[in-house]
Design a protein around this motif. Structure first.
Motif, PDB file in Angstrom:
ATOM      1  N   UNK A  29       0.889  -1.145  -0.082  1.00  0.00           N
ATOM      2  CA  UNK A  29      -0.099  -0.181  -0.093  1.00  0.00           C
ATOM      3  C   UNK A  29       0.988   1.039  -0.088  1.00  0.00           C
ATOM      4  N   UNK A  30       0.399   2.325  -0.540  1.00  0.00           N
ATOM      5  CA  UNK A  30       1.238   3.612  -0.777  1.00  0.00           C
ATOM      6  C   UNK A  30       1.337   4.027   0.462  1.00  0.00           C
ATOM      7  N   UNK A  31       0.377   3.894   1.500  1.00  0.00           N
ATOM      8  CA  UNK A  31       0.639   4.440   2.879  1.00  0.00           C
ATOM      9  C   UNK A  31       1.907   3.692   3.483  1.00  0.00           C
ATOM     10  N   UNK A  32       1.811   2.281   3.547  1.00  0.00           N
ATOM     11  CA  UNK A  32       3.364   2.002   3.878  1.00  0.00           C
ATOM     12  C   UNK A  32       4.690   2.531   3.251  1.00  0.00           C
ATOM     13  N   UNK A  33       4.695   2.974   2.215  1.00  0.00           N
ATOM     14  CA  UNK A  33       5.760   3.582   1.784  1.00  0.00           C
ATOM     15  C   UNK A  33       5.817   4.994   2.445  1.00  0.00           C
ATOM     16  N   UNK A  34       4.628   5.700   2.612  1.00  0.00           N
ATOM     17  CA  UNK A  34       4.739   7.197   3.264  1.00  0.00           C
ATOM     18  C   UNK A  34       5.264   7.038   4.617  1.00  0.00           C
ATOM     19  N   UNK A  35       4.666   5.973   5.424  1.00  0.00           N
ATOM     20  CA  UNK A  35       5.112   5.670   6.644  1.00  0.00           C
ATOM     21  C   UNK A  35       6.666   5.443   6.807  1.00  0.00           C
ATOM     22  N   UNK A  36       7.266   4.452   6.019  1.00  0.00           N
ATOM     23  CA  UNK A  36       8.487   4.040   6.114  1.00  0.00           C
ATOM     24  C   UNK A  36       9.227   5.219   5.850  1.00  0.00           C
ATOM     25  N   UNK A  37       8.928   6.122   4.788  1.00  0.00           N
ATOM     26  CA  UNK A  37       9.709   7.457   4.253  1.00  0.00           C
ATOM     27  C   UNK A  37       9.771   8.374   5.647  1.00  0.00           C
ATOM     28  N   UNK A  38       8.535   8.454   6.207  1.00  0.00           N
ATOM     29  CA  UNK A  38       8.403   9.517   7.212  1.00  0.00           C
ATOM     30  C   UNK A  38       9.484   9.239   8.375  1.00  0.00           C
ATOM     31  N   UNK A  39       9.441   8.000   8.724  1.00  0.00           N
ATOM     32  CA  UNK A  39      10.384   7.577   9.775  1.00  0.00           C
ATOM     33  C   UNK A  39      11.818   7.166   9.537  1.00  0.00           C
ATOM     34  N   UNK A  40      12.078   7.530   8.273  1.00  0.00           N
ATOM     35  CA  UNK A  40      13.566   7.409   7.741  1.00  0.00           C
ATOM     36  C   UNK A  40      14.115   5.852   7.433  1.00  0.00           C
ATOM     37  N   UNK A  41      12.844   5.098   7.348  1.00  0.00           N
ATOM     38  CA  UNK A  41      13.394   3.616   7.166  1.00  0.00           C
ATOM     39  C   UNK A  41      13.817   3.467   5.572  1.00  0.00           C
ATOM     40  N   UNK A  42      13.049   4.345   4.760  1.00  0.00           N
ATOM     41  CA  UNK A  42      13.515   4.469   3.153  1.00  0.00           C
ATOM     42  C   UNK A  42      13.595   5.943   2.857  1.00  0.00           C
TER      43      UNK A  42
END
Length: 198
Positions: A29-42
């Protein structure tokens, strides 16, 4: 496997780079990418392009992602083919005449050559960057023709050295070289170089 694990796996399989399209296809899900990006995992390199933060940025891949019709050519292609030892400080790409890319503004980093659309993909091959991603580059014979045709805009010593190296390369395809030279109207020039250097 959680969505996050799936993203990590996709990044690993893709040598550290992932597009939102590939993620979506794999069911992320796009949300997963967004979340990972916000916390610096990607890391987000551009709209729709993500990278593993531990990965070195692959400038070749990124450039072609941003300039879809660009094919690495001239001195940059010489580097890909081991016909020069010099790492390109300016990336050179050939694009069809009239094609507009926002990278044109970055004159320090990129140098663009224009060509008629019908000649644009002659000699285009896929090669791996030093980081293991696939990009489009012209083959050796097309690169030699391009460099000779534009030698007044390039480093002459570098071009001469590359032609010499090409002549010594096992598997150098002279008939293909002359065929391209004919298409690009530089047959006499290529013949002259071949005579002098062989």
């Amino acid at each position: 496997m959680t969505q996050k694990d799936l993203v990590t796996k996709l990044l690993k399989d893709n040598k550290g780079i992932l597009t939102s399209g590939e993620a979506k296809e794999a069911g992320v899900a796009y949300k997963t990418l967004q979340r990972m990006y916000q916390v610096g995992e990607i890391e987000k390199l551009e709209q729709g392009l993500y990278m593993d933060p531990d990965q070195m940025e692959d400038e070749y891949f990124l450039t072609q992602y941003r300039c879809k019709k660009g094919i690495f050519s001239h001195e940059t292609a010489l580097y890909f083919h081991d016909l020069t030892d010099r790492t390109p400080f300016q990336l050179m790409l050939t694009i069809p005449s009239g094609y507009n890319t926002r990278l044109l503004k970055e004159k320090e980093k990129f140098k663009f050559f224009y060509i008629a659309e019908r000649l644009h993909t002659i000699g285009r091959i896929a090669m791996e960057t030093p980081f293991g991603h696939q990009v489009y580059v012209y083959d050796k014979e097309r690169t030699i023709c391009d460099c000779l045709k534009k030698k007044d805009q390039l480093d002459t010593d570098l071009v001469n050295e590359a032609v010499k190296r090409y002549m010594k390369t096992p598997g150098a395809d002279y008939s293909k070289l002359l065929k391209y030279a004919d298409v690009f109207n530089i047959k006499d020039l290529v013949r002259k170089y071949m005579e002098v250097l062989t």
